[in-house]
Design an enzyme around this catalytic site. Structure first.
Site, PDB file in Angstrom:
ATOM      1  N   HIS A 117       0.802  -1.268   0.025  1.00  0.00           N
ATOM      2  CA  HIS A 117       0.119   0.026  -0.067  1.00  0.00           C
ATOM      3  C   HIS A 117       0.854   1.474  -0.035  1.00  0.00           C
ATOM      4  O   HIS A 117       0.311   2.612  -0.145  1.00  0.00           O
ATOM      5  CB  HIS A 117      -0.810   0.088   1.116  1.00  0.00           C
ATOM      6  CG  HIS A 117      -0.370   0.000   2.621  1.00  0.00           C
ATOM      7  ND1 HIS A 117      -1.090   0.065   3.749  1.00  0.00           N
ATOM      8  CD2 HIS A 117       0.861  -0.435   3.029  1.00  0.00           C
ATOM      9  CE1 HIS A 117      -0.219  -0.064   4.824  1.00  0.00           C
ATOM     10  NE2 HIS A 117       1.152  -0.057   4.293  1.00  0.00           N
ATOM     11  N   HIS A 118       2.074   1.170   0.163  1.00  0.00           N
ATOM     12  CA  HIS A 118       2.995   2.348  -0.155  1.00  0.00           C
ATOM     13  C   HIS A 118       3.374   2.708  -1.443  1.00  0.00           C
ATOM     14  O   HIS A 118       3.733   4.021  -1.582  1.00  0.00           O
ATOM     15  CB  HIS A 118       4.204   2.149   0.854  1.00  0.00           C
ATOM     16  CG  HIS A 118       3.996   2.056   2.379  1.00  0.00           C
ATOM     17  ND1 HIS A 118       3.095   2.913   3.044  1.00  0.00           N
ATOM     18  CD2 HIS A 118       4.204   1.363   2.997  1.00  0.00           C
ATOM     19  CE1 HIS A 118       2.942   2.506   4.335  1.00  0.00           C
ATOM     20  NE2 HIS A 118       3.634   1.416   4.306  1.00  0.00           N
ATOM     21  N   ALA A 119       3.364   1.829  -2.399  1.00  0.00           N
ATOM     22  CA  ALA A 119       3.884   2.141  -3.543  1.00  0.00           C
ATOM     23  C   ALA A 119       3.008   2.977  -4.506  1.00  0.00           C
ATOM     24  O   ALA A 119       1.602   3.261  -4.315  1.00  0.00           O
ATOM     25  CB  ALA A 119       3.654   0.891  -4.632  1.00  0.00           C
TER      26      ALA A 119
END
Length: 300
Positions: A117-119
């Site tokens: 979920h950080h990309a």
């Protein structure tokens, strides 16, 4: 039987200079295999480039697939993108997409990886290369499988990449409940963010989750939920700042399942975060999440 998605490429060799626990996905696979007939295994295809490029910049997609990610992006990701890491990054979004299709049929399905979920559009970050949640969500809507989808992210870290990549896209909404003072320092804006103080435990966490997610579910009326089921809110997690017990994590999964089943919403889960020196203990928490969700949906 619980539909579970896995691909051999999920278990990639650890690249040099990596602090990420690369053995976790293999341990998850092995523990689930030990459940025998409770598990129905499914193998995903690599996500086609055009769907990766639907949320990520084409140049960044090419950098990853060619294993030529520049040093500044490598630092943000946290490990080098080797050929094996690139193959893994390309197939994990296919696994989340397949899990969603299986969930639409069975009520629940799990991917044994994912939750990256950080990309962001032009770079990976925080151990995330491609954002499988965003890629799968966009494809599910644009291919016409569903018209309304919600990402529910209960990882201890805010789902900043997912929020940024899905913002403004019709039919797509995001929810993140996370430790306010944890990574990333700069938060994105989800459809609904629920920041928590350090040290929040089981009862307060679960009450807050139910009170905040209920109205969003009723407003967004999703036809499916992609569930980032990170286990890093656990009290002993190396990168967490919350204080959930293992019983609290199980209660979380049962609560989420009950809320979705009451509304007829299928759920596709991804692994998400879980960090520490004992990779087997972490894998057991991830597997417990999958088995608890499966049982709550009447599977397995």
């Amino acid at each position: 039987m619980i539909p579970v998605v896995h691909h051999p490429d999920y278990v990639a060799a650890a690249p040099a200079r990596s602090t990420y626990r690369w053995g976790k996905n293999g341990l998850i696979r092995d523990l689930l295999a030990g459940e025998g007939a409770r598990i129905a295994w499914h193998r995903p295809d690599t996500m086609p480039e055009r769907w990766l490029e639907a949320v990520h910049d084409p140049e960044y997609v090419a950098e990853v697939l060619d294993a030529r990610v520049p040093p500044d992006k490598t630092r943000r990701i946290g490990f080098p993108v080797t050929g094996a890491v690139a193959a893994r990054a390309a197939v994990v979004p296919g696994g989340t997409w397949l899990a969603a299709h299986l969930a639409l049929t069975h009520g629940f399905a799990a991917n044994t990886a994912g939750g990256s979920h950080h990309a962001l559009a032009g770079t990976g970050a925080g151990y995330c290369v491609f954002n499988d949640l965003a890629v799968a969500a966009v494809r599910l809507v644009e291919e016409g499988t569903v018209s309304r989808l919600l990402v529910v992210d209960v990882d201890v870290h805010q789902g900043d990449g997912t929020a940024a990549l899905l913002a403004g896209r019709p039919g797509l909404a995001t929810y993140s409940i996370h430790a306010a003072k944890n990574f990333p320092t700069r938060k994105a804006r989800s459809t609904l963010d629920v920041p928590l103080a350090d040290g929040v435990g089981d009862d307060e966490y679960l009450a807050t989750l139910e009170q905040t997610l209920t109205p969003l579910l009723d407003e967004a009326r999703p036809q499916i939920v992609l569930y980032q089921a990170g286990v890093d809110p656990f009290v002993g997690d190396r990168l967490g700042r919350l204080a959930l017990t293992e019983d609290g994590l199980a209660r979380r999964e049962r609560l989420v399942a009950a809320m979705m089943r009451a509304r007829g919403i299928p759920v596709a889960s991804t692994v998400g975060g879980g960090y520490g020196d004992d990779a087997l203990a972490i894998a057991r928490r991830h597997v417990a999440a999958i088995l608890t969700l499966g049982a709550a949906f009447g599977l397995g």
